[in-house]
Design an enzyme around this catalytic site. Structure first.
Site, PDB file in Angstrom:
ATOM      1  N   HIS A  31       0.831  -1.198   0.000  1.00  0.00           N
ATOM      2  CA  HIS A  31       0.000   0.000   0.000  1.00  0.00           C
ATOM      3  C   HIS A  31       0.870   1.255   0.000  1.00  0.00           C
ATOM      4  O   HIS A  31       1.486   1.584   1.010  1.00  0.00           O
ATOM      5  CB  HIS A  31      -0.903  -0.043   1.238  1.00  0.00           C
ATOM      6  CG  HIS A  31      -1.824   1.103   1.386  1.00  0.00           C
ATOM      7  ND1 HIS A  31      -1.795   1.956   2.472  1.00  0.00           N
ATOM      8  CD2 HIS A  31      -2.829   1.556   0.580  1.00  0.00           C
ATOM      9  CE1 HIS A  31      -2.738   2.868   2.338  1.00  0.00           C
ATOM     10  NE2 HIS A  31      -3.376   2.648   1.213  1.00  0.00           N
ATOM     11  N   HIS A  66      -1.193  10.238  -3.023  1.00  0.00           N
ATOM     12  CA  HIS A  66      -2.463   9.751  -2.488  1.00  0.00           C
ATOM     13  C   HIS A  66      -3.535  10.829  -2.398  1.00  0.00           C
ATOM     14  O   HIS A  66      -4.632  10.677  -2.933  1.00  0.00           O
ATOM     15  CB  HIS A  66      -2.270   9.124  -1.106  1.00  0.00           C
ATOM     16  CG  HIS A  66      -3.562   8.658  -0.510  1.00  0.00           C
ATOM     17  ND1 HIS A  66      -4.302   9.432   0.379  1.00  0.00           N
ATOM     18  CD2 HIS A  66      -4.271   7.521  -0.688  1.00  0.00           C
ATOM     19  CE1 HIS A  66      -5.398   8.778   0.706  1.00  0.00           C
ATOM     20  NE2 HIS A  66      -5.407   7.617   0.084  1.00  0.00           N
TER      21      HIS A  66
END
Length: 274
Positions: A19, A61
């Site tokens: 991630h 992100h």
């Protein structure tokens, strides 16, 4: 009209998806984070993808950043402006126990930077972020994937998987490149995914991503019955990873790929129960 078959995901393995890289140990979406993830045994590095105002694809992100005390949407910044943001300094401030002076000069990489660095030596799990704010992001992504010869291959795992919360964006990708496995993300309780929505997923998607705390054996079986894989997020605790393995999840997103790899190895060594 001929029906185009959706791509498939590996059904006989448990994928470790890093991630934002090994983001528990290094600044997310930076080369140290990605490289560490690969060294720790990740099957995929995850890339959150935005498009800048000058149409550059970048790994980041959040939808916006703070520069000189002001918030700016990534879609409204040029690449040059975005690279004034130094993710390593933020990481060092927020996680001093993992801080490194070498992180301070890290920059936000473009997708092309990442492809030039890793080429086809890693697998890419790409999330399309904010597609409504950046029309054409899907087409540019497919163009770059084709340019670096990352599509239509015969590797053990698909070289590229694409995910998004936005179904329309995924359907655009399906029209452009149906060979890419697509994963629909959900933020809501898994019980609210209707039968009708699952029928729609069967037309283009290879799997779904949901919060790991919402996963049940019944939900896993319900998806598998329709040929859909499940990749829960974000799982960093060894016991939680083991529980998802036991429920039949097909992979997980984790900030700690080293822990996931250890649990996976231990699970594979366990004797099969009669």
């Amino acid at each position: 009209m001929k029906t185009v078959e959706r791509a498939s995901l590996p059904g006989n393995d448990f994928l470790i998806i890093a991630h934002r890289g090994a983001s528990a140990y290094a600044p997310d979406h930076t080369f140290p984070s990605y490289e560490l993830a690969v060294a720790m045994g990740a099957d995929y590095i995850e890339i959150d993808l935005h498009m800048t105002r000058d149409r550059q694809l970048v790994a980041f992100h959040d939808r916006s950043i703070i520069l000189e005390g002001e918030e700016h949407a990534i879609a409204n910044l040029t690449l040059k402006e975005l690279q004034n943001f130094l993710p390593g300094r933020i990481f060092n401030e927020q996680l001093p126990v993992m801080a490194s002076k070498s992180f301070e000069s890290l920059f936000v990489p473009t997708l092309e930077d990442i492809f030039l660095h890793f080429k086809d030596q890693v697998n890419y799990y790409i999330e399309i972020k904010s597609p409504t704010a950046t029309p054409g992001i899907e087409k540019e992504l497919i163009h770059q994937l084709e340019s670096y010869q990352l599509l239509n291959r015969s590797d053990r795992f698909p070289k590229v998987i694409i995910q998004s919360y936005n179904a329309d964006s995924l359907k655009k990708v399906f029209e452009l490149a149906p060979s890419i496995p697509l994963v629909k993300l959900y933020s809501q309780d898994t019980t609210s995914i209707s039968k009708g929505e699952i029928r729609d997923l069967e037309k283009y998607a290879s799997g779904v991503g949901v919060n790991h705390s919402l996963v049940t054996i019944d939900f896993v079986n319900r998806l598998h019955d329709k040929g859909l894989a499940i990749h829960p997020f974000v799982v960093n605790d060894a016991d939680d990873i083991q529980a998802l393995l036991n429920m039949g999840a097909d992979g997980i997103f984790t900030d700690k790929p080293d822990i996931a790899a250890k649990v996976k190895r231990s699970h594979l060594r366990e004797p099969t129960k009669p």
